[in-house]
Write a protein that holds these residues in place. Sequence first.
Motif, short mmCIF file in Angstrom:
data_model
loop_
_atom_site.label_atom_id
_atom_site.label_comp_id
_atom_site.label_asym_id
_atom_site.label_seq_id
_atom_site.Cartn_x
_atom_site.Cartn_y
_atom_site.Cartn_z
N GLY A 59 -1.33 8.53 -5.45
CA GLY A 59 -2.44 7.68 -5.83
C GLY A 59 -2.64 7.54 -7.32
N ALA B 41 -5.80 5.77 -11.86
CA ALA B 41 -5.60 5.52 -10.43
C ALA B 41 -4.64 4.34 -10.25
CB ALA B 41 -6.93 5.22 -9.75
N ARG C 203 2.14 1.67 -3.51
CA ARG C 203 1.03 1.98 -4.43
C ARG C 203 0.59 3.43 -4.29
NH1 ARG C 203 -4.58 0.98 -4.34
NH2 ARG C 203 -4.40 0.27 -2.20
N ASP D 184 0.82 -1.21 0.00
CA ASP D 184 0.00 0.00 0.00
C ASP D 184 0.86 1.26 0.00
OD1 ASP D 184 -2.37 -1.41 -0.08
OD2 ASP D 184 -2.66 -1.40 2.09
N PRO E 195 4.00 2.13 -8.75
CA PRO E 195 2.55 2.27 -8.72
C PRO E 195 2.00 2.45 -10.12
CG PRO E 195 3.62 4.27 -7.92
CD PRO E 195 4.68 3.23 -8.05
N CYS F 203 -1.70 1.86 -12.89
CA CYS F 203 -3.10 1.51 -13.08
C CYS F 203 -3.15 0.14 -13.76
CB CYS F 203 -3.82 2.56 -13.93
SG CYS F 203 -3.21 2.73 -15.63
N SER F 204 -4.28 -0.53 -13.63
CA SER F 204 -4.41 -1.87 -14.21
C SER F 204 -4.22 -1.84 -15.72
CB SER F 204 -5.78 -2.46 -13.87
OG SER F 204 -5.91 -2.66 -12.48
N CYS G 104 -1.17 6.56 -11.35
CA CYS G 104 -0.28 5.67 -12.08
C CYS G 104 0.98 6.44 -12.47
CB CYS G 104 -0.99 5.15 -13.32
SG CYS G 104 0.06 4.17 -14.42
N ASP H 269 -3.99 1.34 -8.89
CA ASP H 269 -4.67 0.28 -8.15
C ASP H 269 -3.85 -1.01 -8.11
OD1 ASP H 269 -4.89 -0.35 -10.81
OD2 ASP H 269 -7.08 -0.40 -10.86
N THR H 270 -2.60 -0.94 -8.56
CA THR H 270 -1.73 -2.11 -8.54
C THR H 270 -0.27 -1.66 -8.56
OG1 THR H 270 -1.30 -4.23 -9.64
CG2 THR H 270 -1.68 -2.33 -11.05
#
Length: 298
Positions: free
Chosen positions: A116, A125, A111, A108, A150, A152-153, A118, A127-128
């Motif tokens: 927050g 965002a 990430r 976290d 960090p 984004c998907s 990419c 998220d991974t």
Amino acid sequence: MDKPTLDSGAVYDICTATARPSGVCKALQGLKEIVVKAAAAYEVAAAQQAQHTLSHLKHQPDGEPAAKPAEAAKVAKAAKAAKGSLNEQLKKTYVNRMVGGAGRAVYDKLRGSCHGLCALCGHGAADTLDHQMPKDSFPLLSVVPVNLVPACSRCNHQKREQAPTYAGDQTLHPYFDGDVHDHLWLFARITGPPKPSVIFYVDPPADMPPTFAARARHHFAALDLSGLYNSQIGNELRSLGMSLAKHPLLPAELRGHLQETAEIKAAVEGRNSWKAALYRGLVDSTWYVDGGWEEPWK
């Protein structure tokens, strides 16, 4: 973007201490020195834009290239204790004990390290986490903090399991390639009637180091940033058009307004962000400034 200050050995301890059964835990902990050395080699290579020189780490510890006889025996013994491939156990360390286990706090923290967002596209965002050197090929780097970015998907999926074969064959590394943004290389061209559109493209300046120039091009293409940015411009331009309809400006005034907006976007989001590039492109578009902004934008 600042690189993580987390110690790779300490993170590895956190992510392996709860491995079960005990044979797997012991085998993984026995690899700590190898992982720490791999992390150090990675950091040196990344700082020199030379990740392609890390081929000696590929598929290690129990894959290619073949280990020396004494090392092979040690690896085989550890793999037996781990009830299978050490490489697979290293990858599971990330999936089972960083993403969803004792190392979740580390996950976290990494990430959220780009506000927050990419760090690859600067838009989605985070998220991974993306493995800059993919864990399938470089399992020793599965939980090494400086290898985890960090993302984004979408970008994570788009990048896939790509590993560089030469210096320019790599997406930009947010922790080590920050100097690339000392140069302006992302641009947008506005096309007019009959159908208004925006074309984003990379055009590195002559004084940009060749490796950075190649990486900027590769990054843009590999992540299909043109497609991503074009999917975002509609709302931006519709909002701008509605504002101008309510508060009309003469062409010279509009050009000044667009230039000021471009400078603000560059200061806040980065000179090579899509919004900064978009507004620079609008400044240069005589068609847009002379009334093209009134055209409906789909």
